[in-house]
Design a protein around this motif. Sequence first.
Motif, mmCIF file in Angstrom:
data_model
loop_
_atom_site.group_PDB
_atom_site.id
_atom_site.type_symbol
_atom_site.label_atom_id
_atom_site.label_comp_id
_atom_site.label_asym_id
_atom_site.label_seq_id
_atom_site.Cartn_x
_atom_site.Cartn_y
_atom_site.Cartn_z
ATOM 1 N N VAL A 106 2.290 9.229 12.181
ATOM 2 C CA VAL A 106 1.745 7.887 12.435
ATOM 3 C C VAL A 106 0.506 7.650 11.587
ATOM 4 C CG1 VAL A 106 0.698 6.403 14.181
ATOM 5 C CG2 VAL A 106 2.718 7.771 14.741
ATOM 6 N N TRP A 107 -0.373 8.658 11.512
ATOM 7 C CA TRP A 107 -1.583 8.495 10.695
ATOM 8 C C TRP A 107 -1.223 8.278 9.230
ATOM 9 C CZ3 TRP A 107 -6.677 7.712 11.418
ATOM 10 C CH2 TRP A 107 -7.502 7.844 10.296
ATOM 11 N N ARG A 108 -0.275 9.040 8.720
ATOM 12 C CA ARG A 108 0.096 8.913 7.311
ATOM 13 C C ARG A 108 0.743 7.555 7.047
ATOM 14 N NH1 ARG A 108 0.541 12.017 2.947
ATOM 15 N NH2 ARG A 108 2.184 11.609 1.436
ATOM 16 N N GLN A 109 1.508 7.062 7.986
ATOM 17 C CA GLN A 109 2.183 5.784 7.800
ATOM 18 C C GLN A 109 1.190 4.622 7.754
ATOM 19 O OE1 GLN A 109 4.910 4.792 10.947
ATOM 20 N NE2 GLN A 109 5.856 3.108 9.800
ATOM 21 N N HIS A 110 0.131 4.710 8.576
ATOM 22 C CA HIS A 110 -0.826 3.600 8.670
ATOM 23 C C HIS A 110 -2.218 3.983 8.173
ATOM 24 C CE1 HIS A 110 2.127 1.375 11.050
ATOM 25 N NE2 HIS A 110 2.291 2.454 11.802
ATOM 26 N N ARG A 111 -2.306 5.038 7.378
ATOM 27 C CA ARG A 111 -3.627 5.531 6.990
ATOM 28 C C ARG A 111 -4.405 4.506 6.164
ATOM 29 N NH1 ARG A 111 0.152 7.934 3.756
ATOM 30 N NH2 ARG A 111 -0.218 8.077 1.510
ATOM 31 N N ALA A 112 -3.714 3.697 5.376
ATOM 32 C CA ALA A 112 -4.426 2.695 4.571
ATOM 33 C C ALA A 112 -5.156 1.702 5.470
ATOM 34 C CB ALA A 112 -3.442 1.964 3.657
#
Length: 359
Positions: free
Chosen positions: A52-58
């Motif tokens: 989840v963090w990698r998907q929405h990290r931006a």
Amino acid sequence: MSTFTRSSTSTSTGSTSNGRNGTMNGTTDGTLNATTTEADRRPRLSGMTWLVWRQHRAAFWTILAATVLAVAWIVYQRGQLVDFLDGYGYPGKSLDEAGAELPQYNDAFSFVSMGLQAIPILLGVFLGAPLIAGDLENGTAKLVVAQSMSRTRWLATKLALTGLVVVVSTGGLSAVFGWWWNPVKPEVTIMDWTSSEAFNTTGPVPVALTLLSVFGGVAIGVVLRRTLMAMVVTFGFTVAVQLVWSYSMLSLGNAVTVTTNRGVTAESAFPSLPHGAYELDQSYVTGSGDLVGSGSCTGSGTDEAWQVCLDKADVVGWSVQYLPMSQMNAMQWFGASILFALTAGVVAFLFFWGRKRLV
């Protein structure tokens, strides 16, 4: 003797080689073990949280970075304000005499307050609405739920990580903005505590408003399953929430009523209110204790006619309702608890009905 020498040499060489290799192996293994242990001790995301963090990290990093920059700017502005107040002699001298030096600080408060009030709308539209609607639209949700992780865990991780970022960013901004405003909090000429500029940007209110806006946007995205449409509807939803909240926030307090019996025209007839109090209503009090609208005699024309009207109505004094500034904190927490309850209802909807649509 030569055999003994070769044997000794061979044995000695072997011992030396083994010793050196043993030292090298021991050192290498020790270094690797120490490095591995140190790496294992570092906090790392894994599993669904990492996904989840990698998907929405931006989006998450943008929010956190903007928060840090805003906090730094507010801290600088507070330093400037405190220096001005110390040099001016406040609170010994009234700020009404500050002249042209004060407007720049009023403008800074208004600018930052406007930005803080826009946060629930911006995060609701650009973070909440696409959070799951994007996965439903491009098919990522089907890929995720086809794995060993359950839909409930995926949804819970998304909401928890998003909520954490929202709470950290809005909570930090609210605390720092309140700290900046605190030295001039009693001065209604700078920022009235009952206005949305102050009430909606300090305390727990910004956190509660933003969470409701973001999770409301998530729910709208799950229902509509289209990112752009969800963003448009979420914009309308967040604006409506802001309008309803601003209209009803004064009803969160307990109005205090003060009455007088010294007439209405004398110099000291009107009751004295606490500093910073917000006046809700004022009426005339009759000798029998009834209330008469304060505008009932305004059309009398002359002062003599006005007095005749007052005497005819048997008006003996004023009745004033107000909200003291001391209630601000309690009003904010009471209102925030209502918003948190609504947010909990939205989250419950997402878990008990919305997760069925994550395919």
